[in-house]
Design a protein around this motif. Sequence first.
Motif, PDB file in Angstrom:
ATOM      1  N   LEU A  96       0.819  69.174  -2.231  1.00  0.00           N
ATOM      2  CA  LEU A  96       2.380  69.532  -1.859  1.00  0.00           C
ATOM      3  C   LEU A  96       2.846  68.554  -2.699  1.00  0.00           C
ATOM      4  O   LEU A  96       2.118  67.503  -3.042  1.00  0.00           O
ATOM      5  CB  LEU A  96       2.818  68.697  -0.459  1.00  0.00           C
ATOM      6  CG  LEU A  96       1.740  69.799   0.886  1.00  0.00           C
ATOM      7  CD1 LEU A  96       1.860  68.640   1.979  1.00  0.00           C
ATOM      8  CD2 LEU A  96       2.531  70.786   0.982  1.00  0.00           C
ATOM      9  N   VAL A  97       3.674  68.674  -3.943  1.00  0.00           N
ATOM     10  CA  VAL A  97       3.798  67.876  -4.684  1.00  0.00           C
ATOM     11  C   VAL A  97       5.639  67.664  -4.608  1.00  0.00           C
ATOM     12  O   VAL A  97       6.619  68.586  -4.234  1.00  0.00           O
ATOM     13  CB  VAL A  97       3.827  68.464  -6.083  1.00  0.00           C
ATOM     14  CG1 VAL A  97       4.575  68.056  -7.593  1.00  0.00           C
ATOM     15  CG2 VAL A  97       2.436  69.200  -6.752  1.00  0.00           C
ATOM     16  N   SER A  98       5.723  66.201  -4.949  1.00  0.00           N
ATOM     17  CA  SER A  98       6.968  65.799  -5.211  1.00  0.00           C
ATOM     18  C   SER A  98       6.831  64.583  -5.313  1.00  0.00           C
ATOM     19  O   SER A  98       5.945  64.219  -5.594  1.00  0.00           O
ATOM     20  CB  SER A  98       7.646  65.871  -3.429  1.00  0.00           C
ATOM     21  OG  SER A  98       8.873  64.985  -3.964  1.00  0.00           O
ATOM     22  N   ARG A  99       8.148  63.476  -5.700  1.00  0.00           N
ATOM     23  CA  ARG A  99       7.953  62.408  -5.920  1.00  0.00           C
ATOM     24  C   ARG A  99       8.363  61.157  -4.693  1.00  0.00           C
ATOM     25  O   ARG A  99       7.462  60.138  -4.946  1.00  0.00           O
ATOM     26  CB  ARG A  99       9.306  61.759  -6.417  1.00  0.00           C
ATOM     27  CG  ARG A  99       9.364  62.732  -7.891  1.00  0.00           C
ATOM     28  CD  ARG A  99      11.288  61.768  -8.732  1.00  0.00           C
ATOM     29  NE  ARG A  99      11.822  62.602  -8.099  1.00  0.00           N
ATOM     30  CZ  ARG A  99      13.230  61.633  -8.373  1.00  0.00           C
ATOM     31  NH1 ARG A  99      13.273  61.366  -9.067  1.00  0.00           N
ATOM     32  NH2 ARG A  99      14.194  62.173  -7.060  1.00  0.00           N
ATOM     33  N   ARG A 100       7.770  61.638  -3.701  1.00  0.00           N
ATOM     34  CA  ARG A 100       8.083  61.474  -2.426  1.00  0.00           C
ATOM     35  C   ARG A 100       7.119  61.182  -1.689  1.00  0.00           C
ATOM     36  O   ARG A 100       6.920  62.013  -0.427  1.00  0.00           O
ATOM     37  CB  ARG A 100       9.606  61.742  -1.600  1.00  0.00           C
ATOM     38  CG  ARG A 100      10.491  61.607  -2.314  1.00  0.00           C
ATOM     39  CD  ARG A 100      12.099  62.014  -1.308  1.00  0.00           C
ATOM     40  NE  ARG A 100      12.120  62.715  -1.157  1.00  0.00           N
ATOM     41  CZ  ARG A 100      13.073  64.251  -1.058  1.00  0.00           C
ATOM     42  NH1 ARG A 100      14.031  63.008  -0.476  1.00  0.00           N
ATOM     43  NH2 ARG A 100      12.931  65.444  -1.483  1.00  0.00           N
ATOM     44  N   GLN A 101       5.731  60.313  -2.097  1.00  0.00           N
ATOM     45  CA  GLN A 101       4.689  60.532  -1.263  1.00  0.00           C
ATOM     46  C   GLN A 101       4.551  60.386   0.227  1.00  0.00           C
ATOM     47  O   GLN A 101       4.312  60.690   0.893  1.00  0.00           O
ATOM     48  CB  GLN A 101       3.350  59.346  -1.847  1.00  0.00           C
ATOM     49  CG  GLN A 101       2.474  59.444  -1.309  1.00  0.00           C
ATOM     50  CD  GLN A 101       1.316  60.510  -2.136  1.00  0.00           C
ATOM     51  OE1 GLN A 101       1.707  61.240  -3.204  1.00  0.00           O
ATOM     52  NE2 GLN A 101       0.989  61.633  -1.379  1.00  0.00           N
ATOM     53  N   ASP A 102       5.445  59.118   0.933  1.00  0.00           N
ATOM     54  CA  ASP A 102       5.626  59.157   2.193  1.00  0.00           C
ATOM     55  C   ASP A 102       5.487  60.511   3.279  1.00  0.00           C
ATOM     56  O   ASP A 102       5.186  61.117   3.984  1.00  0.00           O
ATOM     57  CB  ASP A 102       6.489  58.246   2.489  1.00  0.00           C
ATOM     58  CG  ASP A 102       8.085  58.451   2.373  1.00  0.00           C
ATOM     59  OD1 ASP A 102       7.856  59.481   0.946  1.00  0.00           O
ATOM     60  OD2 ASP A 102       8.997  58.271   2.886  1.00  0.00           O
ATOM     61  N   ARG A 103       6.635  61.613   2.459  1.00  0.00           N
ATOM     62  CA  ARG A 103       7.548  62.607   3.053  1.00  0.00           C
ATOM     63  C   ARG A 103       6.185  63.485   2.792  1.00  0.00           C
ATOM     64  O   ARG A 103       6.099  64.427   4.037  1.00  0.00           O
ATOM     65  CB  ARG A 103       8.506  63.172   2.340  1.00  0.00           C
ATOM     66  CG  ARG A 103       9.876  62.521   2.777  1.00  0.00           C
ATOM     67  CD  ARG A 103      11.424  63.384   2.993  1.00  0.00           C
ATOM     68  NE  ARG A 103      12.598  62.136   2.680  1.00  0.00           N
ATOM     69  CZ  ARG A 103      13.460  63.254   2.826  1.00  0.00           C
ATOM     70  NH1 ARG A 103      13.401  64.119   2.213  1.00  0.00           N
ATOM     71  NH2 ARG A 103      14.497  62.443   2.811  1.00  0.00           N
ATOM     72  N   LEU A 104       5.482  63.245   1.438  1.00  0.00           N
ATOM     73  CA  LEU A 104       3.790  64.598   1.386  1.00  0.00           C
ATOM     74  C   LEU A 104       2.810  64.614   2.350  1.00  0.00           C
ATOM     75  O   LEU A 104       2.476  64.998   2.986  1.00  0.00           O
ATOM     76  CB  LEU A 104       3.852  64.667   0.085  1.00  0.00           C
ATOM     77  CG  LEU A 104       4.986  65.061  -1.306  1.00  0.00           C
ATOM     78  CD1 LEU A 104       4.149  64.298  -2.507  1.00  0.00           C
ATOM     79  CD2 LEU A 104       4.861  66.595  -1.534  1.00  0.00           C
ATOM     80  N   ASP A 105       2.855  63.185   2.698  1.00  0.00           N
ATOM     81  CA  ASP A 105       1.745  63.121   3.610  1.00  0.00           C
ATOM     82  C   ASP A 105       2.035  63.078   4.827  1.00  0.00           C
ATOM     83  O   ASP A 105       1.167  63.405   6.093  1.00  0.00           O
ATOM     84  CB  ASP A 105       1.912  61.429   3.267  1.00  0.00           C
ATOM     85  CG  ASP A 105       0.824  60.802   2.416  1.00  0.00           C
ATOM     86  OD1 ASP A 105       0.351  61.528   1.654  1.00  0.00           O
ATOM     87  OD2 ASP A 105       0.663  59.300   2.237  1.00  0.00           O
ATOM     88  N   ASP A 106       3.452  62.745   5.277  1.00  0.00           N
ATOM     89  CA  ASP A 106       3.512  63.333   6.863  1.00  0.00           C
ATOM     90  C   ASP A 106       3.716  64.644   7.463  1.00  0.00           C
ATOM     91  O   ASP A 106       3.403  64.875   7.891  1.00  0.00           O
ATOM     92  CB  ASP A 106       5.640  62.731   6.817  1.00  0.00           C
ATOM     93  CG  ASP A 106       5.418  63.491   8.423  1.00  0.00           C
ATOM     94  OD1 ASP A 106       5.139  62.586   9.428  1.00  0.00           O
ATOM     95  OD2 ASP A 106       6.883  63.940   8.645  1.00  0.00           O
ATOM     96  N   LEU A 107       3.618  66.185   6.143  1.00  0.00           N
ATOM     97  CA  LEU A 107       4.405  67.053   6.088  1.00  0.00           C
ATOM     98  C   LEU A 107       2.683  67.266   5.703  1.00  0.00           C
ATOM     99  O   LEU A 107       2.340  68.035   7.302  1.00  0.00           O
ATOM    100  CB  LEU A 107       4.660  67.688   5.457  1.00  0.00           C
ATOM    101  CG  LEU A 107       4.837  69.157   5.158  1.00  0.00           C
ATOM    102  CD1 LEU A 107       5.102  69.735   6.024  1.00  0.00           C
ATOM    103  CD2 LEU A 107       5.251  69.717   4.218  1.00  0.00           C
ATOM    104  N   ALA A 108       1.953  66.960   5.098  1.00  0.00           N
ATOM    105  CA  ALA A 108       0.150  67.126   4.776  1.00  0.00           C
ATOM    106  C   ALA A 108      -0.229  66.970   6.412  1.00  0.00           C
ATOM    107  O   ALA A 108      -0.864  67.489   7.161  1.00  0.00           O
ATOM    108  CB  ALA A 108      -0.445  66.933   3.911  1.00  0.00           C
ATOM    109  N   GLY A 109       0.408  65.921   6.758  1.00  0.00           N
ATOM    110  CA  GLY A 109      -0.650  65.861   8.316  1.00  0.00           C
ATOM    111  C   GLY A 109      -0.084  66.847   9.286  1.00  0.00           C
ATOM    112  O   GLY A 109      -1.051  67.059  10.525  1.00  0.00           O
ATOM    113  N   LYS A 110       1.152  67.156   9.162  1.00  0.00           N
ATOM    114  CA  LYS A 110       1.485  68.150  10.145  1.00  0.00           C
ATOM    115  C   LYS A 110       0.697  69.616   9.584  1.00  0.00           C
ATOM    116  O   LYS A 110       0.314  70.877  10.946  1.00  0.00           O
ATOM    117  CB  LYS A 110       3.326  68.050   9.885  1.00  0.00           C
ATOM    118  CG  LYS A 110       3.434  67.041  11.032  1.00  0.00           C
ATOM    119  CD  LYS A 110       4.970  67.776  10.474  1.00  0.00           C
ATOM    120  CE  LYS A 110       6.228  66.147  10.531  1.00  0.00           C
ATOM    121  NZ  LYS A 110       7.602  66.199  10.822  1.00  0.00           N
ATOM    122  N   LEU A 111       0.488  69.266   8.911  1.00  0.00           N
ATOM    123  CA  LEU A 111      -0.245  70.993   8.600  1.00  0.00           C
ATOM    124  C   LEU A 111      -1.857  71.113   8.943  1.00  0.00           C
ATOM    125  O   LEU A 111      -2.440  71.860   8.406  1.00  0.00           O
ATOM    126  CB  LEU A 111       0.435  71.597   6.923  1.00  0.00           C
ATOM    127  CG  LEU A 111       2.124  71.928   7.083  1.00  0.00           C
ATOM    128  CD1 LEU A 111       1.868  72.185   5.099  1.00  0.00           C
ATOM    129  CD2 LEU A 111       2.524  72.630   7.817  1.00  0.00           C
TER     130      LEU A 111
END
Length: 247
Positions: free
Chosen positions: A35-50
């Motif tokens: 998951l690539v973006s500038r916003r690490q916090d949002r990426l970590d949140d989504l990765a935690g769900k997936l």
Amino acid sequence: MTDLTGRNAVVTGAASGIGAAIATQLAEAGAAVALVSRRQDRLDDLAGKLGPRTYGVALDVTSQASVDAGVEQIHARLGTVDLVVNAAGVMLAAPIEAGRLDDWTRMIDTNLTGVLRLVQAFTPDLIEAAGEGRTADLVNISSIGAHVVFPGYAVYGATKAALTQLSTSLPADLAPYDVRVTNIEPGLTDTELATHLDETGQELIASMNEQIGPLAASDIADLVTFAVSRRREFNLRQIFALPTRQA
């Protein structure tokens, strides 16, 4: 037909909107996803769900140094990438008479040059994967704005027209290696892009949403998942995705 087990995917713009929806569907279909973006916090949140086969990489597509560092991380985790989705994008109302060079540059750097950086980074992976008999896909998310004129959005439209032309031309170089290229042009879609606009632009989008009824980000994710799950000899190169009421 939508089993993507064994695929290694990279999705830009994955922190929200279309990118997040695409990453979610690819992961649910069995792919390992960066998951690539500038916003690490949002990426970590989504990765935690997936789940454990997804992880976030903070990467700014407008910076070559950031791309280089992010690609190194991705290779360390995934190995050879066989699916790249360029979903990062920015839409700004920047009328020509206003002369907003910063806004123009931001759109060009994100919507076009950013895509080229990812293409440069992962083309060797895609060619290698295809050479091993695996399915290899490059998917670009353009816009109906590549063809339809909207006052105040000439530069945005130009970046998307360039992306569509790039996608049209890339198969001349990549098809001989069995690498597929798919360009998707969404029409009115409910995403965070509208939040980049000024008050007038947001009011316009709200009015269009009320009159037309927008697509959902998941609709575009459906198309991506369908396209990349076809047999490797079948390439859906150009897809227009519009709300039924959008002319």
